[in-house]
Scaffold this motif. Sequence first.
Motif, PDB file in Angstrom:
ATOM      1  N   GLU A  70     -17.806  11.353   8.988  1.00 35.95           N
ATOM      2  CA  GLU A  70     -17.922  12.301   7.871  1.00 35.95           C
ATOM      3  C   GLU A  70     -19.356  13.152   8.178  1.00 35.95           C
ATOM      4  O   GLU A  70     -19.233  14.146   7.435  1.00 35.95           O
ATOM      5  CB  GLU A  70     -17.814  11.153   6.619  1.00 35.95           C
ATOM      6  N   ILE A  78     -24.123  11.597   1.558  1.00 34.42           N
ATOM      7  CA  ILE A  78     -22.907  12.024   1.335  1.00 34.42           C
ATOM      8  C   ILE A  78     -21.663  11.568   1.846  1.00 34.42           C
ATOM      9  O   ILE A  78     -20.522  11.214   1.197  1.00 34.42           O
ATOM     10  CB  ILE A  78     -22.664  13.614   1.432  1.00 34.42           C
ATOM     11  N   SER A  97     -20.894   8.160   0.187  1.00 31.20           N
ATOM     12  CA  SER A  97     -20.242   8.370  -0.995  1.00 31.20           C
ATOM     13  C   SER A  97     -18.823   8.304  -0.973  1.00 31.20           C
ATOM     14  O   SER A  97     -17.906   8.309  -1.827  1.00 31.20           O
ATOM     15  CB  SER A  97     -20.663   9.495  -1.810  1.00 31.20           C
ATOM     16  N   LYS A  98     -18.165   8.643   0.307  1.00 34.59           N
ATOM     17  CA  LYS A  98     -16.747   8.421   0.709  1.00 34.59           C
ATOM     18  C   LYS A  98     -16.259   7.000   1.203  1.00 34.59           C
ATOM     19  O   LYS A  98     -15.148   6.945   1.362  1.00 34.59           O
ATOM     20  CB  LYS A  98     -16.357   9.799   1.451  1.00 34.59           C
ATOM     21  N   LYS A 118     -18.868   3.863  -1.902  1.00 29.73           N
ATOM     22  CA  LYS A 118     -18.163   4.722  -2.980  1.00 29.73           C
ATOM     23  C   LYS A 118     -17.984   3.908  -4.492  1.00 29.73           C
ATOM     24  O   LYS A 118     -18.590   4.509  -5.411  1.00 29.73           O
ATOM     25  CB  LYS A 118     -16.809   5.171  -2.571  1.00 29.73           C
ATOM     26  N   TYR A 167     -21.229  10.870  -7.638  1.00 29.78           N
ATOM     27  CA  TYR A 167     -19.986  11.110  -7.114  1.00 29.78           C
ATOM     28  C   TYR A 167     -20.424  11.954  -6.169  1.00 29.78           C
ATOM     29  O   TYR A 167     -21.002  12.765  -6.051  1.00 29.78           O
ATOM     30  CB  TYR A 167     -19.023  11.607  -8.038  1.00 29.78           C
ATOM     31  N   GLU A 168     -19.191  12.194  -5.087  1.00 27.85           N
ATOM     32  CA  GLU A 168     -19.514  13.230  -3.714  1.00 27.85           C
ATOM     33  C   GLU A 168     -19.878  14.455  -4.293  1.00 27.85           C
ATOM     34  O   GLU A 168     -20.619  14.960  -3.544  1.00 27.85           O
ATOM     35  CB  GLU A 168     -18.237  13.147  -3.122  1.00 27.85           C
TER      36      GLU A 168
END
Length: 162
Positions: A97, A117, A120-121, A127, A136-137
């Motif tokens: 990612e 980032i 965040s997934k 997450k 949040y992303e």
Amino acid sequence: RKIMQLKQELFTKNAWDAILSAKVKCEEQFNQYIETEHLFLSLLEGDELAKRIIEKSNGSINEIINSLNSFSDLQPKLNKRPKEVFVGKSLEKTIDEAIEIKSSFMDEFIAIEHIIIGLSKDTRCCKKILHDEGIYENILFKQNRRRKWNQRNRPRRTRFCV
């Protein structure tokens, strides 16, 4: 995959240092797989940019660290420090990612902000932990784009030599 298969030349110095720190953290916790919780803890305990990103997103670093430690405590452990550690599947996905994010920002190297980032997934734990803090992303993306724009459009001081 072994940690040495991650290529140092793909990362900024600080991002690579975080990867190495995550490896040490994994070994200290008697885990065999370096995972996202190790990397996120390493970032929040040792990288000022990672801390600023979380703070600017109104997250509590202490709460996130506590949540990551709680999650980590529940993971399977070996009886002794491992001789070899491997990159876990979730960390591998997060690095993939981060590579995509780096490309979307037209950056040359994987940096701390790309990793954050990517975390965040992460469906393993990061997450949810970030969501619990209201991060949040999309918030991280906007914040990073604003920071990049400010860096590129900051007035330059011209020095005149006499």
